[in-house]
Scaffold this motif. Structure first.
Motif, PDB file in Angstrom:
ATOM      1  N   LYS A  89       0.676  -0.874  -0.239  1.00 39.81           N
ATOM      2  CA  LYS A  89       0.075   0.217   0.114  1.00 39.81           C
ATOM      3  C   LYS A  89       0.617   1.252  -0.245  1.00 39.81           C
ATOM      4  O   LYS A  89       0.778   1.787  -0.997  1.00 39.81           O
ATOM      5  N   ALA A  90       2.066   1.411   0.726  1.00 32.14           N
ATOM      6  CA  ALA A  90       2.588   2.507   0.827  1.00 32.14           C
ATOM      7  C   ALA A  90       3.763   2.834  -0.474  1.00 32.14           C
ATOM      8  O   ALA A  90       3.724   3.374  -0.557  1.00 32.14           O
ATOM      9  N   LEU A  91       4.011   1.036  -0.995  1.00 32.64           N
ATOM     10  CA  LEU A  91       5.103   1.533  -2.334  1.00 32.64           C
ATOM     11  C   LEU A  91       3.956   2.075  -3.438  1.00 32.64           C
ATOM     12  O   LEU A  91       4.256   2.680  -4.216  1.00 32.64           O
ATOM     13  N   ALA A  92       3.077   1.496  -3.398  1.00 29.10           N
ATOM     14  CA  ALA A  92       1.680   1.769  -4.629  1.00 29.10           C
ATOM     15  C   ALA A  92       1.646   3.192  -4.408  1.00 29.10           C
ATOM     16  O   ALA A  92       1.261   4.124  -5.358  1.00 29.10           O
ATOM     17  N   ALA A  93       1.297   3.743  -3.374  1.00 25.56           N
ATOM     18  CA  ALA A  93       0.863   5.339  -3.447  1.00 25.56           C
ATOM     19  C   ALA A  93       2.279   6.080  -3.565  1.00 25.56           C
ATOM     20  O   ALA A  93       2.344   7.540  -4.190  1.00 25.56           O
ATOM     21  N   ILE A  94       3.427   5.753  -2.391  1.00 29.67           N
ATOM     22  CA  ILE A  94       4.922   6.476  -3.501  1.00 29.67           C
ATOM     23  C   ILE A  94       4.912   6.215  -5.191  1.00 29.67           C
ATOM     24  O   ILE A  94       5.647   7.120  -5.863  1.00 29.67           O
ATOM     25  N   ALA A  95       4.896   5.515  -5.724  1.00 34.18           N
ATOM     26  CA  ALA A  95       5.099   4.586  -6.759  1.00 34.18           C
ATOM     27  C   ALA A  95       4.074   6.114  -7.645  1.00 34.18           C
ATOM     28  O   ALA A  95       4.651   6.477  -8.315  1.00 34.18           O
ATOM     29  N   GLY A  96       3.130   5.971  -7.204  1.00 38.81           N
ATOM     30  CA  GLY A  96       1.676   6.836  -8.440  1.00 38.81           C
ATOM     31  C   GLY A  96       2.443   8.658  -8.150  1.00 38.81           C
ATOM     32  O   GLY A  96       2.412   9.233  -9.069  1.00 38.81           O
ATOM     33  N   MET A  97       2.650   8.932  -6.607  1.00 37.00           N
ATOM     34  CA  MET A  97       3.229  10.167  -6.206  1.00 37.00           C
ATOM     35  C   MET A  97       4.421  10.330  -7.331  1.00 37.00           C
ATOM     36  O   MET A  97       4.841  11.550  -7.711  1.00 37.00           O
ATOM     37  N   HIS A  98       5.366   9.489  -7.581  1.00 36.11           N
ATOM     38  CA  HIS A  98       6.464   9.922  -8.357  1.00 36.11           C
ATOM     39  C   HIS A  98       6.316   8.957 -10.224  1.00 36.11           C
ATOM     40  O   HIS A  98       6.961   9.143 -11.282  1.00 36.11           O
ATOM     41  N   GLY A  99       4.981   8.851 -10.647  1.00 36.02           N
ATOM     42  CA  GLY A  99       4.881   8.923 -11.819  1.00 36.02           C
ATOM     43  C   GLY A  99       5.071   7.059 -11.982  1.00 36.02           C
ATOM     44  O   GLY A  99       5.180   7.305 -13.021  1.00 36.02           O
ATOM     45  N   ILE A 100       6.044   6.513 -11.171  1.00 38.82           N
ATOM     46  CA  ILE A 100       5.836   5.409 -12.334  1.00 38.82           C
ATOM     47  C   ILE A 100       5.094   4.422 -11.613  1.00 38.82           C
ATOM     48  O   ILE A 100       4.040   4.234 -10.902  1.00 38.82           O
ATOM     49  N   GLY A 101       5.121   2.704 -11.749  1.00 35.52           N
ATOM     50  CA  GLY A 101       4.306   2.026 -11.523  1.00 35.52           C
ATOM     51  C   GLY A 101       4.671   1.033 -10.593  1.00 35.52           C
ATOM     52  O   GLY A 101       5.345   0.987  -9.766  1.00 35.52           O
ATOM     53  N   PHE A 102       3.974   0.301  -9.670  1.00 32.91           N
ATOM     54  CA  PHE A 102       3.925  -0.832  -8.811  1.00 32.91           C
ATOM     55  C   PHE A 102       3.469  -1.872  -9.075  1.00 32.91           C
ATOM     56  O   PHE A 102       2.226  -2.055  -9.450  1.00 32.91           O
ATOM     57  N   LYS A 103       3.922  -2.928  -8.701  1.00 32.44           N
ATOM     58  CA  LYS A 103       3.700  -4.065  -8.829  1.00 32.44           C
ATOM     59  C   LYS A 103       4.127  -4.679  -7.727  1.00 32.44           C
ATOM     60  O   LYS A 103       4.914  -5.055  -7.087  1.00 32.44           O
ATOM     61  N   SER A 104       2.582  -5.384  -6.670  1.00 30.77           N
ATOM     62  CA  SER A 104       2.443  -6.181  -6.187  1.00 30.77           C
ATOM     63  C   SER A 104       2.534  -7.729  -6.480  1.00 30.77           C
ATOM     64  O   SER A 104       1.563  -8.616  -6.813  1.00 30.77           O
ATOM     65  N   VAL A 105       3.516  -8.253  -5.957  1.00 29.29           N
ATOM     66  CA  VAL A 105       3.432  -9.829  -6.012  1.00 29.29           C
ATOM     67  C   VAL A 105       3.331 -10.307  -5.113  1.00 29.29           C
ATOM     68  O   VAL A 105       3.852 -10.192  -3.764  1.00 29.29           O
ATOM     69  N   THR A 106       2.379 -11.416  -5.212  1.00 27.89           N
ATOM     70  CA  THR A 106       2.493 -12.304  -3.987  1.00 27.89           C
ATOM     71  C   THR A 106       1.637 -13.875  -3.944  1.00 27.89           C
ATOM     72  O   THR A 106       1.157 -13.823  -5.028  1.00 27.89           O
ATOM     73  N   ASN A 107       1.138 -14.614  -3.221  1.00 29.04           N
ATOM     74  CA  ASN A 107       0.572 -15.601  -3.703  1.00 29.04           C
ATOM     75  C   ASN A 107      -0.741 -16.116  -3.355  1.00 29.04           C
ATOM     76  O   ASN A 107      -1.263 -16.920  -3.720  1.00 29.04           O
ATOM     77  N   ARG A 108      -1.139 -15.166  -2.390  1.00 33.83           N
ATOM     78  CA  ARG A 108      -2.301 -15.457  -1.945  1.00 33.83           C
ATOM     79  C   ARG A 108      -2.747 -14.326  -1.464  1.00 33.83           C
ATOM     80  O   ARG A 108      -2.222 -13.664  -0.075  1.00 33.83           O
ATOM     81  N   MET A 109      -4.033 -13.137  -1.607  1.00 32.06           N
ATOM     82  CA  MET A 109      -4.885 -11.849  -1.414  1.00 32.06           C
ATOM     83  C   MET A 109      -5.229 -12.038  -0.952  1.00 32.06           C
ATOM     84  O   MET A 109      -6.671 -12.817  -0.657  1.00 32.06           O
ATOM     85  N   LYS A 110      -5.221 -12.652   1.197  1.00 27.64           N
ATOM     86  CA  LYS A 110      -5.884 -13.032   1.626  1.00 27.64           C
ATOM     87  C   LYS A 110      -7.133 -11.359   2.631  1.00 27.64           C
ATOM     88  O   LYS A 110      -8.379 -11.914   2.888  1.00 27.64           O
ATOM     89  N   ILE A 111      -6.764 -10.890   2.374  1.00 26.11           N
ATOM     90  CA  ILE A 111      -7.214  -9.817   2.845  1.00 26.11           C
ATOM     91  C   ILE A 111      -8.337  -8.892   1.743  1.00 26.11           C
ATOM     92  O   ILE A 111      -7.648  -8.191   0.858  1.00 26.11           O
ATOM     93  N   PRO A 112      -9.424  -9.178   1.176  1.00 27.16           N
ATOM     94  CA  PRO A 112     -10.235  -8.473   0.627  1.00 27.16           C
ATOM     95  C   PRO A 112     -10.405  -6.397  -0.425  1.00 27.16           C
ATOM     96  O   PRO A 112      -9.668  -5.997  -0.985  1.00 27.16           O
TER      97      PRO A 112
END
Ligand SMILES: Cc1ncc(COP(=O)(O)O)c(C=O)c1O
Length: 439
Positions: free
Chosen positions: A76-99
């Motif tokens: 969440k924090a990295l996605a926000a920081i990436a957005g502020m700097h005009g670049i993308g963020f990718k979260s790699v995970t094996n299971r998003m358990k919290i909808p």
């Protein structure tokens, strides 16, 4: 208070005293460090910013994407920081358990890549683990990602050694507390804060909290996972204790209802763990002492987590057809079969083998002929009645054999005459060298 950028508001979070009549501890002042006051909502804002900062301008220049193995607050924090700097963020995970967390990441513009994996977090000891393989590929030449690498990056703990820890000392008038209690995920926050506090007073007691085996407290590891990876060093902790999801919710309820602190489950777990640990110590003290625990994030993202476990708290009827309703007597009366016995039984009676892990873990490796019904779906299925014919025996398998035992007990209660659970789960099956196949 005026700032040029939201990043400047990371850190300097409040330290709030818990009223003694609420915690009931003798001779101990208990304080909550409210990390949810960070701008993106958690203690991970500090680590995310500290880890991403050195490579950020080069990444912006190249148009690189930030990547992290996280399904929660770091993402969440990295996605926000990436957005502020005009670049993308990718979260790699094996299971998003919290909808709610998944939706929040999508709202922030993150890309989510779900890889197969056998446990909920990186297991570098297992060369088959796709998450581990992906992690390794990020270190290879030619990779263009900015990989923050929270499980191994020393700047994760450093953020707390230079920020969270010294802030606690400053707010206690220059003294370290006598105890510090915190959940252990990557171990970054507990390691960093412990270092800073022990710099001031080497005798500070540090209590690390992990989830009970096969239980799930979002953000912290379970007792098996914690040994496996990362910046975790057992010497950081005087003791490591287990908390269940039920205890985490009990702690959260006290903070929410009696202290006005809208803590999420790991904050609840830390409060619960702190009071449990300190309860017997207090009466033996001859001088007043101080303890601090961390409230990592807020409760709002976890309403579905709470609904599933304690529906009555949200005005819903408690269910008696859920795995949580299984009694200890029902559990002890349910058959858990070891790997050798299970293989014999399978050869003789051909039970339906149901693998309750995530589709990704199942795709990576499973028992030949088994079917995959992930635990959440299984829970929905049993609400509609017994989902399998009574004529065919059933063997349930989950990662470590605890969830499957609960569901085997539930199916037995619902009238199935021959349900068993694979003792030790797919991990025991794999460790015994029994055959597994790939999709
Ligand atoms: C909600 C929550 N609590 C606790 C932690 C544990 O923090 P750490 O990774 O610093 O051990 C995390 C980490 O992601 C978290 O998201």
């Amino acid at each position: 208070m005026r700032f040029e950028s939201i990043i400047e508001t990371v850190g300097d979070t409040p330290l709030v005293r818990i009223a003694p009549h609420v915690h009931g501890l003798q001779n101990i002042d208990l304080y909550a460090k409210l990390e949810f006051c960070n701008p993106f909502g958690s203690l991970k804002d500090r680590a995310a910013w500290n880890m991403v900062r050195p490579g950020l301008s080069a990444a912006v220049e190249r148009g690189s994407q930030i990547v992290e193995l996280s399904s929660g607050n770091t993402a969440k924090a990295l996605a926000a920081i990436a957005g502020m700097h005009g670049i993308g963020f990718k979260s790699v995970t094996n299971r998003m358990k919290i909808p709610e967390m998944r939706e929040m990441l999508l709202l922030l513009g993150a890309e989510i890549e779900e890889l197969p994996g056998q446990s909920e977090c990186l297991d570098p000891t297992n060369p088959e683990d796709p998450l581990t393989l992906f992690h390794r590929s990020l270190d290879e030449p030619g990779n263009t990602y900015l990989h923050t690498d929270q499980y191994y990056n020393a700047r994760n703990a450093e953020a707390h050694e230079t920020g969270t820890g010294p802030e606690i000392v400053a707010d206690l008038d220059g003294r370290a507390p006598d105890w510090f209690i915190s959940g252990v995920g990557t171990a970054g926050s507990s390691t960093g804060v412990a270092r800073a506090l022990r710099d001031r007073n080497p005798k500070v007691g540090v209590v690390g909290l992990v989830a009970d085996k096969s239980d799930f407290v979002p953000g912290i590891r379970n007792i098996d996972e914690v040994q496996e990876v990362g910046i975790f060093d057992p010497l950081t902790y005087d003791t490591i204790e287990k908390v269940t999801s039920a205890e985490a919710i009990d702690g959260l309820l006290t903070l929410v209802r009696r202290c006005g602190i809208l803590a999420g489950p790991t904050g609840g777990a830390a409060y619960f763990g702190a009071v449990r640990y300190l309860r017997d110590i207090g009466p033996q003290l001859t001088e007043p002492a101080t303890a601090v625990f961390i409230v990592c994030d807020r409760v709002e993202s976890y309403l579905s987590y709470i609904r599933k476990r304690r529906p009555e708290l949200l005005g819903l009827r408690p269910r008696n057809d859920s795995a949580a309703s299984v009694t200890p007597e029902e559990l002890s009366g349910t058959a858990a079969v070891g790997v050798a016995e299970a293989r014999e039984w399978m050869a003789k009676e051909r039970p339906l083998v149901v693998d309750m892990r995530s589709p990704y873990a199942y795709a990576a490796l499973h028992i030949e002929g088994s079917i995959n019904i992930v635990d959440e779906l299984f829970a929905d299925l049993v609400r509609g009645g017994l989902p399998f014919s009574k004529a065919r025996p059933v063997l349930l398998a989950c990662p470590v054999g605890e969830q499957s035992l609960r569901y085997a007990a539930l199916l037995t209660r619902m009238g199935h005459p021959n349900v068993r659970s694979l003792d030790g789960g797919i991990i025991a099956w794999r460790d015994a060298g029994a055959p597994l196949v790939r999709e």
